[in-house]
Design a protein around this motif. Structure first.
Motif, mmCIF file in Angstrom:
data_model
loop_
_atom_site.group_PDB
_atom_site.id
_atom_site.type_symbol
_atom_site.label_atom_id
_atom_site.label_comp_id
_atom_site.label_asym_id
_atom_site.label_seq_id
_atom_site.Cartn_x
_atom_site.Cartn_y
_atom_site.Cartn_z
ATOM 1 N N ARG A 1 2.218 43.701 97.374
ATOM 2 C CA ARG A 1 3.242 44.707 97.123
ATOM 3 C C ARG A 1 2.636 45.785 96.217
ATOM 4 N NH1 ARG A 1 4.669 39.946 96.421
ATOM 5 N NH2 ARG A 1 6.840 39.982 97.110
ATOM 6 N N GLU A 2 3.011 47.020 96.470
ATOM 7 C CA GLU A 2 2.452 48.137 95.718
ATOM 8 C C GLU A 2 3.237 48.322 94.423
ATOM 9 O OE1 GLU A 2 0.334 52.079 97.469
ATOM 10 O OE2 GLU A 2 2.526 52.023 97.616
ATOM 11 N N CYS A 3 2.552 48.207 93.294
ATOM 12 C CA CYS A 3 3.200 48.299 91.988
ATOM 13 C C CYS A 3 2.611 49.444 91.187
ATOM 14 C CB CYS A 3 3.016 46.984 91.228
ATOM 15 S SG CYS A 3 3.784 45.560 92.031
ATOM 16 N N THR A 4 3.294 49.828 90.126
ATOM 17 C CA THR A 4 2.824 50.928 89.289
ATOM 18 C C THR A 4 2.128 50.398 88.040
ATOM 19 O OG1 THR A 4 5.047 51.085 88.313
ATOM 20 C CG2 THR A 4 4.517 52.596 90.084
ATOM 21 N N ILE A 5 1.029 51.049 87.698
ATOM 22 C CA ILE A 5 0.277 50.723 86.490
ATOM 23 C C ILE A 5 0.000 52.029 85.749
ATOM 24 C CG2 ILE A 5 -0.788 48.724 87.616
ATOM 25 C CD1 ILE A 5 -3.409 50.349 87.740
ATOM 26 N N PRO A 6 -0.275 51.979 84.443
ATOM 27 C CA PRO A 6 -0.563 53.220 83.726
ATOM 28 C C PRO A 6 -1.829 53.891 84.241
ATOM 29 C CG PRO A 6 -0.721 51.297 82.262
ATOM 30 C CD PRO A 6 -0.294 50.796 83.582
ATOM 31 N N LYS A 7 -1.788 55.197 84.344
ATOM 32 C CA LYS A 7 -2.960 55.939 84.822
ATOM 33 C C LYS A 7 -4.173 55.645 83.949
ATOM 34 C CE LYS A 7 -4.675 59.120 87.640
ATOM 35 N NZ LYS A 7 -4.698 58.956 89.120
ATOM 36 N N GLY A 8 -3.931 55.460 82.649
ATOM 37 C CA GLY A 8 -5.031 55.185 81.731
ATOM 38 C C GLY A 8 -5.287 53.702 81.526
ATOM 39 N N TYR A 9 -5.101 52.910 82.584
ATOM 40 C CA TYR A 9 -5.226 51.452 82.461
ATOM 41 C C TYR A 9 -6.606 51.025 81.985
ATOM 42 C CZ TYR A 9 -7.831 51.224 86.887
ATOM 43 O OH TYR A 9 -8.777 51.363 87.867
ATOM 44 N N HIS A 10 -7.662 51.741 82.387
ATOM 45 C CA HIS A 10 -9.019 51.326 82.001
ATOM 46 C C HIS A 10 -9.197 51.413 80.491
ATOM 47 C CE1 HIS A 10 -13.335 50.688 82.126
ATOM 48 N NE2 HIS A 10 -13.513 51.822 81.454
ATOM 49 N N GLN A 11 -8.738 52.497 79.881
ATOM 50 C CA GLN A 11 -8.828 52.632 78.424
ATOM 51 C C GLN A 11 -8.024 51.538 77.741
ATOM 52 O OE1 GLN A 11 -7.733 56.464 76.821
ATOM 53 N NE2 GLN A 11 -7.600 55.703 74.723
ATOM 54 N N LEU A 12 -6.808 51.299 78.227
ATOM 55 C CA LEU A 12 -5.941 50.282 77.630
ATOM 56 C C LEU A 12 -6.575 48.901 77.715
ATOM 57 C CD1 LEU A 12 -3.207 49.329 76.459
ATOM 58 C CD2 LEU A 12 -2.349 49.241 78.802
ATOM 59 N N LEU A 13 -6.998 48.502 78.901
ATOM 60 C CA LEU A 13 -7.550 47.163 79.075
ATOM 61 C C LEU A 13 -8.865 46.983 78.323
ATOM 62 C CD1 LEU A 13 -6.834 46.444 82.869
ATOM 63 C CD2 LEU A 13 -5.638 45.539 80.863
ATOM 64 N N THR A 14 -9.670 48.025 78.266
ATOM 65 C CA THR A 14 -10.941 47.941 77.545
ATOM 66 C C THR A 14 -10.699 47.755 76.052
ATOM 67 O OG1 THR A 14 -12.043 49.336 79.199
ATOM 68 C CG2 THR A 14 -13.123 49.107 77.062
ATOM 69 N N GLN A 15 -9.722 48.485 75.505
ATOM 70 C CA GLN A 15 -9.408 48.333 74.077
ATOM 71 C C GLN A 15 -8.913 46.938 73.753
ATOM 72 O OE1 GLN A 15 -7.942 52.827 72.786
ATOM 73 N NE2 GLN A 15 -6.804 51.057 72.109
ATOM 74 N N VAL A 16 -8.096 46.382 74.644
ATOM 75 C CA VAL A 16 -7.468 45.088 74.359
ATOM 76 C C VAL A 16 -8.397 43.923 74.666
ATOM 77 C CG1 VAL A 16 -5.547 43.550 74.911
ATOM 78 C CG2 VAL A 16 -5.152 46.013 74.742
ATOM 79 N N TYR A 17 -9.066 43.976 75.808
ATOM 80 C CA TYR A 17 -9.813 42.806 76.293
ATOM 81 C C TYR A 17 -11.326 42.992 76.354
ATOM 82 C CZ TYR A 17 -5.109 41.589 77.945
ATOM 83 O OH TYR A 17 -3.769 41.330 78.034
ATOM 84 N N GLY A 18 -11.834 44.201 76.131
ATOM 85 C CA GLY A 18 -13.261 44.432 76.298
ATOM 86 C C GLY A 18 -13.603 44.553 77.774
ATOM 87 N N ASP A 19 -14.591 43.784 78.232
ATOM 88 C CA ASP A 19 -14.983 43.811 79.651
ATOM 89 C C ASP A 19 -13.988 42.971 80.445
ATOM 90 O OD1 ASP A 19 -16.160 43.881 82.125
ATOM 91 O OD2 ASP A 19 -18.023 42.896 81.515
ATOM 92 N N TYR A 20 -12.878 43.594 80.831
ATOM 93 C CA TYR A 20 -11.782 42.859 81.473
ATOM 94 C C TYR A 20 -12.096 42.421 82.901
ATOM 95 C CZ TYR A 20 -10.833 47.481 83.470
ATOM 96 O OH TYR A 20 -10.950 48.697 84.114
ATOM 97 N N MET A 21 -13.164 42.947 83.474
ATOM 98 C CA MET A 21 -13.552 42.529 84.828
ATOM 99 C C MET A 21 -14.380 41.235 84.809
ATOM 100 S SD MET A 21 -12.073 44.625 86.800
ATOM 101 C CE MET A 21 -12.823 44.348 88.417
ATOM 102 N N LYS A 22 -14.800 40.828 83.630
ATOM 103 C CA LYS A 22 -15.577 39.595 83.482
ATOM 104 C C LYS A 22 -14.635 38.425 83.269
ATOM 105 C CE LYS A 22 -19.212 37.532 80.595
ATOM 106 N NZ LYS A 22 -20.091 37.741 79.410
ATOM 107 N N LEU A 23 -14.835 37.332 84.003
ATOM 108 C CA LEU A 23 -13.990 36.151 83.854
ATOM 109 C C LEU A 23 -14.233 35.487 82.495
ATOM 110 C CD1 LEU A 23 -14.328 34.490 87.388
ATOM 111 C CD2 LEU A 23 -12.471 35.915 86.539
ATOM 112 N N PRO A 24 -13.176 35.022 81.832
ATOM 113 C CA PRO A 24 -13.337 34.352 80.533
ATOM 114 C C PRO A 24 -13.953 32.957 80.714
ATOM 115 C CG PRO A 24 -11.065 34.206 81.260
ATOM 116 C CD PRO A 24 -11.769 35.095 82.254
ATOM 117 N N PRO A 25 -14.387 32.334 79.610
ATOM 118 C CA PRO A 25 -14.910 30.959 79.697
ATOM 119 C C PRO A 25 -13.868 30.016 80.298
ATOM 120 C CG PRO A 25 -15.352 31.911 77.545
ATOM 121 C CD PRO A 25 -14.444 32.864 78.241
ATOM 122 N N ILE A 26 -14.324 28.966 80.937
ATOM 123 C CA ILE A 26 -13.430 28.030 81.621
ATOM 124 C C ILE A 26 -12.372 27.468 80.678
ATOM 125 C CG2 ILE A 26 -13.311 25.784 82.780
ATOM 126 C CD1 ILE A 26 -16.003 26.386 84.055
#
Length: 277
Positions: free
Chosen positions: A232-257
């Motif tokens: 389903r098509e949902c809305t996300i903030p246009k600046g999601y990359h800045q937001l996620l990077t500030q909060v989680y760092g490299d958010y595309m990397k899977l966390p430890p098991i």
């Protein structure tokens, strides 16, 4: 009319209910011209997996405070099976986010199972609030939030034999001091502090979230982008990359098991017992 519960729902069934609630939210926001954003782990899931993070088991939504308040009013008056819990419509409700739930289900969350809330499988909805422009005032705002939240967590904590004696003692003392102050009252105080207007270019999830890491320029939320989440098509903030990077760092990397864990909840479908006169 009373009800009993049938066998525990499987996680795949819980997610189906959550997605139905998400669809309801999308429809309400579209109809009333409100802007919602996927947030937290749900936003990461959309960006990285096009759906749930594989080990996640909930959905998080955020709206700017004005739209958030409008959404609550609209949904509070709806006659569907989806009902809303807020700090202000039930004094036993302990959470600082709104929960929109399916009233045909019953959910038990381990941390608050003693409260016996009649709440079902749900979606969490958070307000995005303004924060001061000045960095020191931002820090002071979050210090107040952290302090009250610390008391809240101590009130929630259970005495454990494996915990050091002095830590158990602190918990006991706080529980005694806060005996006549409810979770709801502490959460209302935090919500009151968060719900302030500032002459500022910054905002964030103040009442509940990741603290100063979530403070971003308002332009992050000034427009939306479409992203697929579970087909389903949902809305996300246009600046999601800045937001996620500030909060989680490299958010595309899977966390430890060991960090790939969900929430401790159990859910059931209700079976109603209708007595004839």
């Amino acid at each position: 009319m009373t009800y009993t519960t049938e066998a525990q729902m499987k996680m795949e069934d819980i997610k189906k209910v959550q997605l139905s609630i998400l669809d309801f939210i999308r429809n309400v926001c579209k109809k009333h011209n409100l802007t919602y954003y996927l947030c937290g782990g749900t936003l990461i899931g959309a960006v990285r997996h096009k759906g749930y993070i594989p080990w996640d088991d909930d959905i998080d939504i955020a709206l700017l405070r004005d739209d958030y308040e409008k959404f609550i009013k609209i949904v509070s008056n709806n006659s569907s099976v989806y009902k809303i819990y807020t700090l202000y419509n039930d004094t036993s409700y302990p959470y600082r986010c709104v929960k929109l739930y399916d009233s045909r289900t019953f959910l038990v969350e381990e941390a608050f199972e003693d409260l016996l809330l009649d709440i079902g499988v749900n979606v969490d909805i958070f307000p995005i609030d303004e924060v001061p422009q000045n960095k020191n005032r931002q820090k002071f705002l979050y210090f107040k939030i952290y302090f009250i939240d610390y008391l809240y967590q101590l009130k929630c904590a259970k005495i454990q034999k494996q915990r050091k004696f002095y830590k158990n003692l602190i918990i006991i003392i706080v529980k005694i001091l806060l005996f006549f102050i409810s979770y709801n009252q502490l959460s209302r105080l935090i919500d009151h502090i968060a719900n302030k207007k500032y002459d500022s270019n910054f905002c964030g999830r103040v009442a509940m979230g990741y603290g100063l890491r979530q403070v971003v320029p308002k332009e992050v939320y000034s427009s939306v982008e479409k992203m697929w989440f579970e087909n389903r098509e949902c809305t996300i903030p246009k600046g999601y990359h800045q937001l996620l990077t500030q909060v989680y760092g490299d958010y595309m990397k899977l966390p430890p098991i060991e960090l790939r864990t969900g929430h401790k909840v159990r859910a059931f479908r209700k079976i109603y017992n209708i007595k004839e006169n």
